[in-house]
Motif scaffolding. Structure first.
Motif, mmCIF file in Angstrom:
data_model
loop_
_atom_site.group_PDB
_atom_site.id
_atom_site.type_symbol
_atom_site.label_atom_id
_atom_site.label_comp_id
_atom_site.label_asym_id
_atom_site.label_seq_id
_atom_site.Cartn_x
_atom_site.Cartn_y
_atom_site.Cartn_z
ATOM 1 N N ALA A 183 42.646 -16.834 -56.940
ATOM 2 C CA ALA A 183 43.578 -17.883 -57.363
ATOM 3 C C ALA A 183 42.957 -18.740 -58.467
ATOM 4 C CB ALA A 183 43.988 -18.744 -56.170
ATOM 5 N N LEU A 184 41.703 -19.148 -58.250
ATOM 6 C CA LEU A 184 41.050 -19.993 -59.247
ATOM 7 C C LEU A 184 40.824 -19.225 -60.553
ATOM 8 C CD1 LEU A 184 39.757 -22.622 -60.116
ATOM 9 C CD2 LEU A 184 37.663 -21.970 -58.939
ATOM 10 N N TRP A 233 49.347 -24.441 -58.237
ATOM 11 C CA TRP A 233 48.435 -23.765 -57.314
ATOM 12 C C TRP A 233 49.225 -22.878 -56.344
ATOM 13 C CZ3 TRP A 233 43.385 -23.121 -57.810
ATOM 14 C CH2 TRP A 233 42.668 -22.600 -56.744
ATOM 15 N N ASN A 257 45.762 -22.960 -67.049
ATOM 16 C CA ASN A 257 46.190 -24.076 -66.208
ATOM 17 C C ASN A 257 45.061 -25.043 -65.866
ATOM 18 O OD1 ASN A 257 49.013 -23.832 -65.799
ATOM 19 N ND2 ASN A 257 48.627 -21.952 -64.637
ATOM 20 N N HIS A 303 45.124 -28.933 -66.541
ATOM 21 C CA HIS A 303 44.916 -29.849 -65.419
ATOM 22 C C HIS A 303 43.829 -30.872 -65.736
ATOM 23 C CE1 HIS A 303 44.579 -31.451 -61.450
ATOM 24 N NE2 HIS A 303 43.335 -31.052 -61.338
ATOM 25 N N PHE A 340 44.076 -19.211 -62.276
ATOM 26 C CA PHE A 340 44.375 -20.588 -62.691
ATOM 27 C C PHE A 340 43.596 -20.938 -63.960
ATOM 28 C CE2 PHE A 340 43.659 -25.246 -62.128
ATOM 29 C CZ PHE A 340 44.968 -25.659 -61.987
ATOM 30 N N THR A 380 50.371 -19.859 -58.202
ATOM 31 C CA THR A 380 49.252 -18.943 -58.447
ATOM 32 C C THR A 380 48.891 -18.188 -57.171
ATOM 33 O OG1 THR A 380 48.442 -20.605 -60.000
ATOM 34 C CG2 THR A 380 46.934 -18.827 -59.441
ATOM 35 N N MET A 381 48.813 -18.932 -56.068
ATOM 36 C CA MET A 381 48.458 -18.310 -54.789
ATOM 37 C C MET A 381 49.508 -17.267 -54.399
ATOM 38 S SD MET A 381 46.126 -18.154 -52.500
ATOM 39 C CE MET A 381 44.999 -19.550 -52.445
ATOM 40 N N GLU A 403 40.914 -17.569 -52.608
ATOM 41 C CA GLU A 403 40.736 -18.724 -53.479
ATOM 42 C C GLU A 403 39.986 -18.357 -54.749
ATOM 43 O OE1 GLU A 403 39.617 -22.259 -51.267
ATOM 44 O OE2 GLU A 403 41.709 -22.313 -50.623
ATOM 45 N N LEU A 414 39.120 -30.211 -59.238
ATOM 46 C CA LEU A 414 40.249 -29.758 -58.424
ATOM 47 C C LEU A 414 40.363 -30.640 -57.196
ATOM 48 C CD1 LEU A 414 40.315 -25.857 -58.381
ATOM 49 C CD2 LEU A 414 42.089 -27.409 -59.179
#
Lengths: 466, 466
Positions: free
Chosen positions: B347-348, B123, B356, B360, B351, B126-127, B344, B310
């Motif tokens: 990022a999501l 995370w 990912n 996860h 992800f 990614t961020m 976010e 998450l």
């Protein structure tokens, strides 16, 4: 929107590379049959290339049958198996999405933040630290009002910069003021009349309407809303922005502030919602005390966001509730989960606590001052000067510009749009507009304006109005 | 409220530990002069210790001058420098905040994610990439429904893992399902009756009530909600979790699904809200098709979040609207800003797009399987085994545990709490509970349980029930 990178494109020209990328995505099925390709202009902007490059790529794809165009509609992915154009696009694609990123050379209606001024480096560092050091805390459900660290940081900030003495518990964090409004309405009730400034922020009426809440518009005079008008329209809760009225820029004088506090104190259910949306960005003059800070009867709800100071895309707002409403909020609404992610709450709390927020606001104020000065200089020194009058330029990130022209407002807006300039007429901020003197007055938000394009913008406006 | 943990307290008694914690906070200034300490009873409840323990700690602090008491008002932090009692405390400090993070050795009521399993490294990476590479996009206001990249990622995910064919435009992103509910109510209207499963998720009724929306509870049978019951109670919109009913764990059979789809198709304004809250965490068996994927009449609203997959502290939920509602949403509600931060969302989206998220979920499923197995093994192999029956253990992150005991439910919950174990009785999920056979059945959320403490938990429960 589709995104491709233009690094490592070898000996290909930009358009050849783009053509190959799209073709590839079509062949691999990533772009489905009938899918609409991005419009040329925003696509070019998004990719950081010229519109011509996108045009060339699209033409190549059309000539090879990968895509087809429908006039005035756009470009669509062909059905390669059928090898014919679909007779109609699926019913589903009739849905018209609201424009998200229209492409203008200058959009004076937008509250977006320039990516140049957002503190990416510090924010990234802060986020990295939070993700490293606060892992356990990040997973703990926050209290309904938000994590205490952020509320403490905000309380300290309000104390230092707005002279407000507020306990962190009175501060409720939410995903933007629109969301906080829906909570306020639940807290205050939906069988009372909410008052809105006319002119004012048009979204509020839409929110009240969507939530089936009675509301009335109250005309403002030169000092803002008057208590008399509130009595007359039987208002219980009034929304105002006394520090810098939106959009007229009126600063409510202290006498009027006391008058409104008096109105609110007169009956128990009366509240003033004080929207302090851009007070941080005052460019000159002394800050004006908030109503909240001079209210002794517990009737002011203070509301603010980080839209102007960080970005409109970071969805963090907050409100400061009076004691009696704070108590009621915890009793009745503590079942609601806080709507802001812990990650951003902790990052912002840290960003504020270590002084970065203050530094950023100082930079921002300076940045906007330069931007404003550049706009005013360009507009006032060029040929446009004989056609415009600019007012309310001392605060926030907008000013008012009246244009002297024989063209109608609607006509002028369309003409500007055709030249890539989006203008927001003041008349749009009125419930019913009948003051013809204020026609062709525009609310000029300049936060997202590129000052390198100012000459072009001024020249284009001049060509329209002359 | 003040919270302290009682792990690693060494040889100290509970009251000595509490006394030291508070004293420490006073000396470090975390508790300010004049600040009111929590009342004994709620404080004890919050900490999961007895009132006597809090009393002893307070007495010790008073005798040493760290705090003082005002009869009928409470306990306040002394001014150590002045060494005198302030004549009065501020009126403000009377507000009692709801408990936010009570300290338990095992909290079976919590949906929190263990920080061990959150993919912090990926995370953070990614961020960092987003903050580096997407700076311009991050500043652009997203469409009301959320950024298209995330909606595309979700559409792809739903296609692959839930067999749902959904256009990204039908997907609306919001800051959690609670927020999405308030939008749904605006979309569907507030003069129709909403149906809620009984038992079910208690927060929904609170939301409907707060928003002044008529609602009715519908008793479920062994297969879930029946169409007959919906007709009888004149329901227009029903909320169900067919893939894994919360909290009973019932999986709605296909025949009942078609029955409900038939009910919905019968009249235009009828909708099924399909809450698919934990389908990703099925631990065994085949996935069951969603109602949305077998609905041809456009009457299913699919809703889901990233709470289970998450973290409950990342506030991102989404709903998939039927075509007709999608159109209506864009027409009537596109003025609302998206409530999730761009940062976010991007990022999501990334992800998910780079695989990912799938990785996860696989890790998560494995992690929860190990956790569940550890709990079941410890509970079923120890002395507790003769007192418990465990059901519905194949999916999600909770199971049901019935305890055979002569103690009353209320008594057992208190006894467990005194030992640092929080139990959530099934009866709490009923509107009105009258099935005494289900007394002493508990909904055991195990996402936040520390398996290293299982022996202690099992032993403590055994001591209570034996």
């Amino acid at each position: 929107m589709l995104t491709y990178t233009f690094t490592n494109i070898g000996s290909d020209s930009l358009y050849e590379h783009l053509y190959k990328c799209i073709k590839n995505d079509i062949l691999q099925g990533k772009l489905g049959v009938g899918e609409r390709l991005p419009s040329k202009r925003p696509f070019a902007k998004n990719l950081g290339i010229s519109v011509i490059t996108v045009e060339n790529a699209y033409e190549q794809l059309i000539s090879e049958g990968y895509i087809y165009s429908i006039p005035k509609r756009g470009f669509y992915v062909s059905d390669l198996k059928k090898d014919t154009l679909p007779s109609q696009t699926s019913q589903a694609s009739n849905i018209v999405l609201p424009a998200s990123t229209p492409s203008y050379i200058a959009d004076f209606s937008s509250n977006q933040t320039d990516s140049q001024i957002f503190p990416f480096t510090v924010w990234a560092k802060t986020m990295r630290e939070i993700l490293n050091e606060n892992q356990e805390q990040l997973m703990i459900n926050p209290p309904c009002g938000g994590i205490l660290e952020l509320r403490k940081s905000i309380a300290d900030y309000l104390k230092e910069f707005r002279g407000m003495t507020v306990r962190p518990e009175q501060i409720i964090i939410g995903a933007g003021t629109e969301y906080l409004y829906s909570i306020l309405i639940q807290l205050l009730g939906n069988n009372i009349i909410y008052g809105l400034e006319n002119p004012g922020y048009p979204k509020l009426a839409k929110i009240y309407k969507s939530l089936h809440v009675p509301y009335s518009f109250i005309n403002i005079d030169d000092n803002g809303i008057s208590a008399e008008a509130l009595e007359e329209k039987k208002i219980s809760v009034i929304h105002i922005s006394p520090s810098h009225h939106f959009p007229t820029g009126i600063v409510m004088p202290i006498s009027r502030r006391y008058e409104l506090l008096g109105w609110a104190a007169k009956e128990p259910g009366r509240y003033i919602i004080e929207d302090d949306y851009d007070s941080e960005l005052r460019l000159s003059g002394k800050p004006i005390p908030t109503l909240q800070s001079i209210d002794v009867s517990d009737h002011v709800i203070y509301i603010n966001t980080f839209t102007k100071t960080l970005s409109s895309t970071v969805r963090i707002g907050y409100m400061v509730l009076p004691e009696v409403l704070t108590q009621k909020y915890y009793e009745a609404f503590s079942f609601y989960s806080c709507t802001v992610s812990n990650f951003e709450q902790y990052a912002l709390a840290k960003f504020m606590a270590n002084g970065n927020f203050e530094k950023h606001i100082n930079r921002l104020r300076n940045y906007y001052q330069i931007k404003r000065d550049a706009i005013l200089t360009t507009f006032k020194n060029g040929p446009l000067k004989n056609y415009i009058t600019i007012t309310e330029e001392e605060s926030g990130v907008h000013f008012l510009m009246h244009i002297k022209t024989t063209r109608s407002e609607a006509d002028l807006i369309l003409a500007a749009r055709a030249k890539g300039i989006k203008l927001a007429p003041l008349s749009d901020y009125y419930d019913s507009f009948d003051n013809e003197e204020l026609r062709n007055t525009y609310v000029m938000n300049y936060s997202s304006i590129d000052i390198n394009k100012l000459d072009k913008v001024a020249e284009a406006l001049y060509q329209i109005v002359k």
